[in-house]
Scaffold this motif. Sequence first.
Motif, PDB file in Angstrom:
ATOM      1  N   PRO A  10       0.821  -1.219   0.000  1.00  0.00           N
ATOM      2  CA  PRO A  10       0.000   0.000   0.000  1.00  0.00           C
ATOM      3  C   PRO A  10       0.858   1.275   0.000  1.00  0.00           C
ATOM      4  CG  PRO A  10      -0.938  -1.593   1.510  1.00  0.00           C
ATOM      5  CD  PRO A  10       0.382  -2.145   1.048  1.00  0.00           C
ATOM      6  N   ARG A  11       1.996   1.219   0.648  1.00  0.00           N
ATOM      7  CA  ARG A  11       2.910   2.359   0.654  1.00  0.00           C
ATOM      8  C   ARG A  11       3.517   2.571  -0.745  1.00  0.00           C
ATOM      9  NH1 ARG A  11       6.613   2.591   5.767  1.00  0.00           N
ATOM     10  NH2 ARG A  11       4.690   3.235   6.742  1.00  0.00           N
ATOM     11  N   HIS A  12       3.804   1.480  -1.434  1.00  0.00           N
ATOM     12  CA  HIS A  12       4.299   1.580  -2.809  1.00  0.00           C
ATOM     13  C   HIS A  12       3.259   2.254  -3.703  1.00  0.00           C
ATOM     14  CE1 HIS A  12       8.084  -0.761  -3.054  1.00  0.00           C
ATOM     15  NE2 HIS A  12       7.630  -1.320  -1.937  1.00  0.00           N
ATOM     16  N   ILE A  13       2.001   1.876  -3.535  1.00  0.00           N
ATOM     17  CA  ILE A  13       0.926   2.481  -4.320  1.00  0.00           C
ATOM     18  C   ILE A  13       0.845   3.973  -4.035  1.00  0.00           C
ATOM     19  CG2 ILE A  13      -1.577   2.545  -4.656  1.00  0.00           C
ATOM     20  CD1 ILE A  13      -1.569  -0.486  -4.078  1.00  0.00           C
ATOM     21  N   LEU A  14       0.926   4.347  -2.776  1.00  0.00           N
ATOM     22  CA  LEU A  14       0.845   5.750  -2.386  1.00  0.00           C
ATOM     23  C   LEU A  14       1.999   6.565  -2.968  1.00  0.00           C
ATOM     24  CD1 LEU A  14      -0.745   7.790  -0.625  1.00  0.00           C
ATOM     25  CD2 LEU A  14       0.848   7.233   1.213  1.00  0.00           C
ATOM     26  N   TYR A  15       3.219   6.043  -2.863  1.00  0.00           N
ATOM     27  CA  TYR A  15       4.370   6.770  -3.385  1.00  0.00           C
ATOM     28  C   TYR A  15       4.337   6.855  -4.903  1.00  0.00           C
ATOM     29  CZ  TYR A  15       6.383   6.621   1.280  1.00  0.00           C
ATOM     30  OH  TYR A  15       6.610   6.768   2.619  1.00  0.00           O
ATOM     31  N   GLY A  16       3.876   5.798  -5.557  1.00  0.00           N
ATOM     32  CA  GLY A  16       3.721   5.842  -7.011  1.00  0.00           C
ATOM     33  C   GLY A  16       2.680   6.863  -7.420  1.00  0.00           C
ATOM     34  N   PHE A  17       1.600   6.956  -6.640  1.00  0.00           N
ATOM     35  CA  PHE A  17       0.540   7.925  -6.929  1.00  0.00           C
ATOM     36  C   PHE A  17       1.078   9.352  -6.841  1.00  0.00           C
ATOM     37  CE2 PHE A  17      -2.805  10.750  -5.413  1.00  0.00           C
ATOM     38  CZ  PHE A  17      -3.759  10.593  -6.414  1.00  0.00           C
ATOM     39  N   PHE A  18       1.743   9.669  -5.738  1.00  0.00           N
ATOM     40  CA  PHE A  18       2.250  11.032  -5.570  1.00  0.00           C
ATOM     41  C   PHE A  18       3.372  11.351  -6.552  1.00  0.00           C
ATOM     42  CE2 PHE A  18       0.398  10.801  -1.176  1.00  0.00           C
ATOM     43  CZ  PHE A  18      -0.574  11.766  -1.425  1.00  0.00           C
ATOM     44  N   GLY A  19       4.187  10.356  -6.886  1.00  0.00           N
ATOM     45  CA  GLY A  19       5.244  10.570  -7.866  1.00  0.00           C
ATOM     46  C   GLY A  19       4.688  10.953  -9.221  1.00  0.00           C
ATOM     47  N   ALA A  20       3.623  10.283  -9.643  1.00  0.00           N
ATOM     48  CA  ALA A  20       3.012  10.588 -10.937  1.00  0.00           C
ATOM     49  C   ALA A  20       2.143  11.835 -10.863  1.00  0.00           C
ATOM     50  CB  ALA A  20       2.180   9.406 -11.420  1.00  0.00           C
ATOM     51  N   LEU A  25       4.323   9.672 -15.058  1.00  0.00           N
ATOM     52  CA  LEU A  25       4.359   8.230 -14.888  1.00  0.00           C
ATOM     53  C   LEU A  25       5.792   7.721 -15.020  1.00  0.00           C
ATOM     54  CD1 LEU A  25       2.806   5.625 -14.448  1.00  0.00           C
ATOM     55  CD2 LEU A  25       2.430   5.509 -16.911  1.00  0.00           C
ATOM     56  N   LEU A  26       6.580   8.348 -15.878  1.00  0.00           N
ATOM     57  CA  LEU A  26       7.978   7.949 -16.020  1.00  0.00           C
ATOM     58  C   LEU A  26       8.753   8.175 -14.724  1.00  0.00           C
ATOM     59  CD1 LEU A  26       8.783   9.252 -19.594  1.00  0.00           C
ATOM     60  CD2 LEU A  26       8.419   6.895 -18.873  1.00  0.00           C
ATOM     61  N   PHE A  27       8.462   9.258 -14.019  1.00  0.00           N
ATOM     62  CA  PHE A  27       9.101   9.519 -12.735  1.00  0.00           C
ATOM     63  C   PHE A  27       8.711   8.437 -11.736  1.00  0.00           C
ATOM     64  CE2 PHE A  27       9.050  11.718  -8.546  1.00  0.00           C
ATOM     65  CZ  PHE A  27      10.414  11.926  -8.436  1.00  0.00           C
ATOM     66  N   SER A  28       7.457   8.042 -11.760  1.00  0.00           N
ATOM     67  CA  SER A  28       6.980   6.992 -10.870  1.00  0.00           C
ATOM     68  C   SER A  28       7.671   5.656 -11.173  1.00  0.00           C
ATOM     69  CB  SER A  28       5.464   6.863 -11.017  1.00  0.00           C
ATOM     70  OG  SER A  28       4.951   5.917 -10.136  1.00  0.00           O
ATOM     71  N   GLY A  57      -0.177   2.649  -8.636  1.00  0.00           N
ATOM     72  CA  GLY A  57      -0.346   3.975  -8.043  1.00  0.00           C
ATOM     73  C   GLY A  57       0.057   5.072  -9.013  1.00  0.00           C
ATOM     74  N   GLY A  58       1.108   4.830  -9.793  1.00  0.00           N
ATOM     75  CA  GLY A  58       1.565   5.808 -10.768  1.00  0.00           C
ATOM     76  C   GLY A  58       0.548   6.054 -11.867  1.00  0.00           C
ATOM     77  N   ILE A  59      -0.088   5.010 -12.331  1.00  0.00           N
ATOM     78  CA  ILE A  59      -1.111   5.160 -13.360  1.00  0.00           C
ATOM     79  C   ILE A  59      -2.286   5.971 -12.830  1.00  0.00           C
ATOM     80  CG2 ILE A  59      -2.823   3.882 -14.712  1.00  0.00           C
ATOM     81  CD1 ILE A  59      -0.661   1.675 -14.993  1.00  0.00           C
ATOM     82  N   ALA A  60      -2.704   5.678 -11.606  1.00  0.00           N
ATOM     83  CA  ALA A  60      -3.807   6.438 -10.998  1.00  0.00           C
ATOM     84  C   ALA A  60      -3.427   7.905 -10.823  1.00  0.00           C
ATOM     85  CB  ALA A  60      -4.183   5.818  -9.650  1.00  0.00           C
ATOM     86  N   GLY A  61      -2.194   8.164 -10.368  1.00  0.00           N
ATOM     87  CA  GLY A  61      -1.751   9.543 -10.189  1.00  0.00           C
ATOM     88  C   GLY A  61      -1.668  10.296 -11.503  1.00  0.00           C
TER      89      GLY A  61
END
Length: 76
Positions: A10-20, A25-28, A57-61
């Motif tokens: 879940p933390r990976h999803i959160l960090y991917g979301f905020f990164g994107a 998405l490339l940053f994520s 998470g990155g795709i969602a962000g």
Amino acid sequence: MKWLRESNRPRHILYGFFGALIGTLLFSIGLAIGKEYGDKAWGGKFDRLDLWATLIGGIAGQIIQLFIIWIIIKLI
């Protein structure tokens, strides 16, 4: 979907979301690969499921970011 609740995914999803959301998405993707490389460098293993959780998470962000940009453009 059970694999998403294991470990710290879940933390990976959160960090991917905020990164994107802030970057792209490339940053994520870069965050995900860098994190997994760090895990392997410290004696752990490269976990592709953690990588996929970050990408979800990155795709969602990225989708939310594009929606916000679309709203801003509509207001101008």
